[in-house]
Design a protein around this motif. Structure first.
Motif, PDB file in Angstrom:
ATOM      1  N   CYS A  99     -11.055 -25.510  -7.625  1.00  0.00           N
ATOM      2  CA  CYS A  99     -10.239 -25.714  -8.822  1.00  0.00           C
ATOM      3  C   CYS A  99      -9.317 -26.912  -8.635  1.00  0.00           C
ATOM      4  O   CYS A  99      -8.595 -27.008  -7.633  1.00  0.00           O
ATOM      5  N   GLY A 100      -9.323 -27.823  -9.591  1.00  0.00           N
ATOM      6  CA  GLY A 100      -8.428 -28.964  -9.545  1.00  0.00           C
ATOM      7  C   GLY A 100      -6.976 -28.544  -9.620  1.00  0.00           C
ATOM      8  O   GLY A 100      -6.630 -27.527 -10.235  1.00  0.00           O
ATOM      9  N   GLY A 101      -6.106 -29.337  -9.018  1.00  0.00           N
ATOM     10  CA  GLY A 101      -4.691 -29.006  -8.970  1.00  0.00           C
ATOM     11  C   GLY A 101      -4.030 -28.951 -10.325  1.00  0.00           C
ATOM     12  O   GLY A 101      -2.986 -28.322 -10.493  1.00  0.00           O
ATOM     13  N   GLY A 102      -4.633 -29.589 -11.331  1.00  0.00           N
ATOM     14  CA  GLY A 102      -4.073 -29.573 -12.677  1.00  0.00           C
ATOM     15  C   GLY A 102      -4.690 -28.524 -13.583  1.00  0.00           C
ATOM     16  O   GLY A 102      -4.361 -28.469 -14.773  1.00  0.00           O
ATOM     17  N   ALA A 103      -5.577 -27.689 -13.050  1.00  0.00           N
ATOM     18  CA  ALA A 103      -6.229 -26.649 -13.860  1.00  0.00           C
ATOM     19  C   ALA A 103      -5.272 -25.492 -14.123  1.00  0.00           C
ATOM     20  O   ALA A 103      -4.521 -25.078 -13.239  1.00  0.00           O
ATOM     21  N   SER A 104      -5.303 -24.966 -15.344  1.00  0.00           N
ATOM     22  CA  SER A 104      -4.437 -23.844 -15.700  1.00  0.00           C
ATOM     23  C   SER A 104      -5.010 -22.525 -15.203  1.00  0.00           C
ATOM     24  O   SER A 104      -6.208 -22.404 -14.918  1.00  0.00           O
ATOM     25  N   GLY A 105      -4.137 -21.521 -15.142  1.00  0.00           N
ATOM     26  CA  GLY A 105      -4.584 -20.189 -14.749  1.00  0.00           C
ATOM     27  C   GLY A 105      -5.598 -19.613 -15.714  1.00  0.00           C
ATOM     28  O   GLY A 105      -6.525 -18.906 -15.311  1.00  0.00           O
ATOM     29  N   ILE A 106      -5.443 -19.925 -16.994  1.00  0.00           N
ATOM     30  CA  ILE A 106      -6.396 -19.443 -17.998  1.00  0.00           C
ATOM     31  C   ILE A 106      -7.770 -20.052 -17.758  1.00  0.00           C
ATOM     32  O   ILE A 106      -8.793 -19.361 -17.828  1.00  0.00           O
ATOM     33  N   LEU A 107      -7.821 -21.361 -17.450  1.00  0.00           N
ATOM     34  CA  LEU A 107      -9.104 -22.006 -17.191  1.00  0.00           C
ATOM     35  C   LEU A 107      -9.775 -21.424 -15.951  1.00  0.00           C
ATOM     36  O   LEU A 107     -10.988 -21.157 -15.948  1.00  0.00           O
ATOM     37  N   VAL A 108      -8.996 -21.217 -14.894  1.00  0.00           N
ATOM     38  CA  VAL A 108      -9.559 -20.663 -13.655  1.00  0.00           C
ATOM     39  C   VAL A 108     -10.127 -19.272 -13.897  1.00  0.00           C
ATOM     40  O   VAL A 108     -11.271 -18.972 -13.519  1.00  0.00           O
ATOM     41  N   SER A 109      -9.354 -18.409 -14.543  1.00  0.00           N
ATOM     42  CA  SER A 109      -9.807 -17.031 -14.729  1.00  0.00           C
ATOM     43  C   SER A 109     -10.985 -16.954 -15.695  1.00  0.00           C
ATOM     44  O   SER A 109     -11.903 -16.142 -15.502  1.00  0.00           O
ATOM     45  N   THR A 129      -0.167 -24.278 -13.250  1.00  0.00           N
ATOM     46  CA  THR A 129      -1.388 -24.908 -12.772  1.00  0.00           C
ATOM     47  C   THR A 129      -1.641 -24.534 -11.317  1.00  0.00           C
ATOM     48  O   THR A 129      -0.758 -24.024 -10.620  1.00  0.00           O
ATOM     49  N   VAL A 130      -2.850 -24.836 -10.882  1.00  0.00           N
ATOM     50  CA  VAL A 130      -3.275 -24.485  -9.524  1.00  0.00           C
ATOM     51  C   VAL A 130      -2.322 -25.056  -8.476  1.00  0.00           C
ATOM     52  O   VAL A 130      -1.989 -24.387  -7.496  1.00  0.00           O
ATOM     53  N   GLY A 131      -1.857 -26.285  -8.683  1.00  0.00           N
ATOM     54  CA  GLY A 131      -0.936 -26.879  -7.711  1.00  0.00           C
ATOM     55  C   GLY A 131       0.318 -26.052  -7.531  1.00  0.00           C
ATOM     56  O   GLY A 131       0.770 -25.818  -6.400  1.00  0.00           O
ATOM     57  N   GLY A 132       0.878 -25.577  -8.644  1.00  0.00           N
ATOM     58  CA  GLY A 132       2.065 -24.732  -8.555  1.00  0.00           C
ATOM     59  C   GLY A 132       1.768 -23.370  -7.969  1.00  0.00           C
ATOM     60  O   GLY A 132       2.565 -22.827  -7.198  1.00  0.00           O
ATOM     61  N   PHE A 133       0.599 -22.808  -8.307  1.00  0.00           N
ATOM     62  CA  PHE A 133       0.217 -21.509  -7.742  1.00  0.00           C
ATOM     63  C   PHE A 133       0.176 -21.576  -6.216  1.00  0.00           C
ATOM     64  O   PHE A 133       0.655 -20.686  -5.524  1.00  0.00           O
ATOM     65  N   VAL A 134      -0.446 -22.651  -5.719  1.00  0.00           N
ATOM     66  CA  VAL A 134      -0.605 -22.801  -4.272  1.00  0.00           C
ATOM     67  C   VAL A 134       0.753 -22.999  -3.610  1.00  0.00           C
ATOM     68  O   VAL A 134       1.048 -22.397  -2.570  1.00  0.00           O
ATOM     69  N   ARG A 135       1.588 -23.832  -4.204  1.00  0.00           N
ATOM     70  CA  ARG A 135       2.899 -24.123  -3.603  1.00  0.00           C
ATOM     71  C   ARG A 135       3.774 -22.877  -3.546  1.00  0.00           C
ATOM     72  O   ARG A 135       4.449 -22.628  -2.538  1.00  0.00           O
ATOM     73  N   MET A 136       3.795 -22.086  -4.627  1.00  0.00           N
ATOM     74  CA  MET A 136       4.741 -20.979  -4.735  1.00  0.00           C
ATOM     75  C   MET A 136       4.126 -19.610  -4.439  1.00  0.00           C
ATOM     76  O   MET A 136       4.777 -18.592  -4.625  1.00  0.00           O
ATOM     77  N   ASN A 137       2.866 -19.585  -3.986  1.00  0.00           N
ATOM     78  CA  ASN A 137       2.178 -18.312  -3.784  1.00  0.00           C
ATOM     79  C   ASN A 137       2.307 -17.459  -5.042  1.00  0.00           C
ATOM     80  O   ASN A 137       2.767 -16.313  -5.020  1.00  0.00           O
ATOM     81  N   GLY A 138       1.898 -18.067  -6.168  1.00  0.00           N
ATOM     82  CA  GLY A 138       2.018 -17.402  -7.459  1.00  0.00           C
ATOM     83  C   GLY A 138       1.345 -16.043  -7.461  1.00  0.00           C
ATOM     84  O   GLY A 138       0.293 -15.850  -6.840  1.00  0.00           O
ATOM     85  N   GLY A 139       1.940 -15.106  -8.171  1.00  0.00           N
ATOM     86  CA  GLY A 139       1.367 -13.771  -8.212  1.00  0.00           C
ATOM     87  C   GLY A 139       1.812 -12.992  -9.427  1.00  0.00           C
ATOM     88  O   GLY A 139       2.806 -13.326 -10.071  1.00  0.00           O
TER      89      GLY A 139
END
Length: 301
Positions: A99-109, A129-139
């Motif tokens: 998944c690209g770092g600029g992809a949204s959570g909706i697009l990924v799912s 976006t994926v970049g923020g998810f990875v940085r912040m351990n989004g959950g």
């Protein structure tokens, strides 16, 4: 904010804008400008730019701006925003997505659903976006990025491209060891085989729960404070009598008390000051010191 960087900046193939307003790019719709906003054409463009940029110049990645207060004085240095070239999601095998770092959570799912890959439905509910998810351990809803991340491709502040494993990122609650100024350009997520209909049903359940409990149709920044161990931030805020509390144009949501809202005219200073007032009242009432989950960046006016 006046532009202070010495020109010329490194040549780019993407777009480089001086004094770019950031309020339109963040969910709160408040705050100042970026000294420079860089939207790279691709990974090579980003890497070359950072390698040539004076190491003293600060760099800040920006995703959808959902978990962010940009202070009214703006952000010095360079803000990097990953656009369409980084919003691609592709299936690698039966259970894995890149998944690209600029992809949204909706697009990924949604892509995972179409590929019959379960386990990443929770990303549907995270506005970023994926970049923020990875940085912040989004959950959300019992799952975190650390549960599905295999590795992330990152461009360091030096311009060096590296691949970091899940273990390298040292995940804890809403935190990673990703270096300052590093930009996540892609991430590989691994789920498990599942029926698309079942995945869609779980996504629908999550979307409905989120709609029912969160003020989604307002200018907000998502969850304001981290949940303290064994506690819920919203319950502590509520118990401190802060539901609906206002300061200027900023308000504590009456629907979900761990959300702050720009009612239409709030400055970032008002939003941040309201958050600090909430922290003060919670500390006085319960003895718990809430920690900000929303990032606050830039300089005060």
């Amino acid at each position: 904010m006046t532009t202070t960087l010495v020109l010329p900046l490194p040549a780019v193939r993407g777009r480089l804008t001086a004094g770019a307003p950031l309020a339109p790019l963040v969910w709160f719709k408040a705050g100042g400008a970026a000294e420079w906003l860089f939207e790279p054409a691709d990974v090579e463009d980003l890497s070359a730019f950072l390698a040539a940029l004076d190491p003293a110049v600060p760099v800040m990645p920006l995703g959808l701006g959902s978990n962010l207060i940009v202070r009214d004085g703006g952000v010095p240095g360079v803000v990097v925003r990953l656009g369409k070239p980084f919003a691609v999601v592709e299936r690698l095998d039966a259970t894995t997505l890149k998944c690209g770092g600029g992809a949204s959570g909706i697009l990924v799912s949604s892509t995972a659903r179409d590929a019959g890959i379960g386990g990443v439905e929770f990303l549907r509910s995270i506005p970023g976006t994926v970049g923020g998810f990875v940085r912040m351990n989004g959950g959300a809803y019992g799952r975190e990025v650390k549960d599905v991340l295999v590795e992330a491709e990152v461009v360091l502040r030096s311009g060096e491209r590296v691949t970091l494993s899940n273990a390298d990122l040292g995940y804890t609650y809403r935190h990673s060891n990703l270096p300052d100024g590093a930009v996540v350009v892609s991430a590989t997520f691994r789920g498990q085989p599942a029926e698309p209909a079942a995945i869609q049903a779980e996504m629908d359940r999550i979307a409905a729960a989120r709609e029912a409990s969160q003020p989604l149709r307002t200018k907000t920044g998502g969850s304001t404070f981290r949940n303290p161990p064994g506690e819920k931030a919203w319950a502590l805020v509520d118990a401190a009598g802060c539901r609906g509390l206002t300061l200027g144009g900023a308000q504590v949501s009456e629907k979900h008390t761990n959300f702050l809202i720009n009612t239409g005219t709030a400055t970032s200073a008002e939003i941040e000051a309201l958050g600090e007032e909430v922290r003060k009242r919670v500390k006085s009432k319960s003895g718990v010191e809430l920690e900000w989950e929303i990032q606050r960046v830039g300089v005060t006016r």
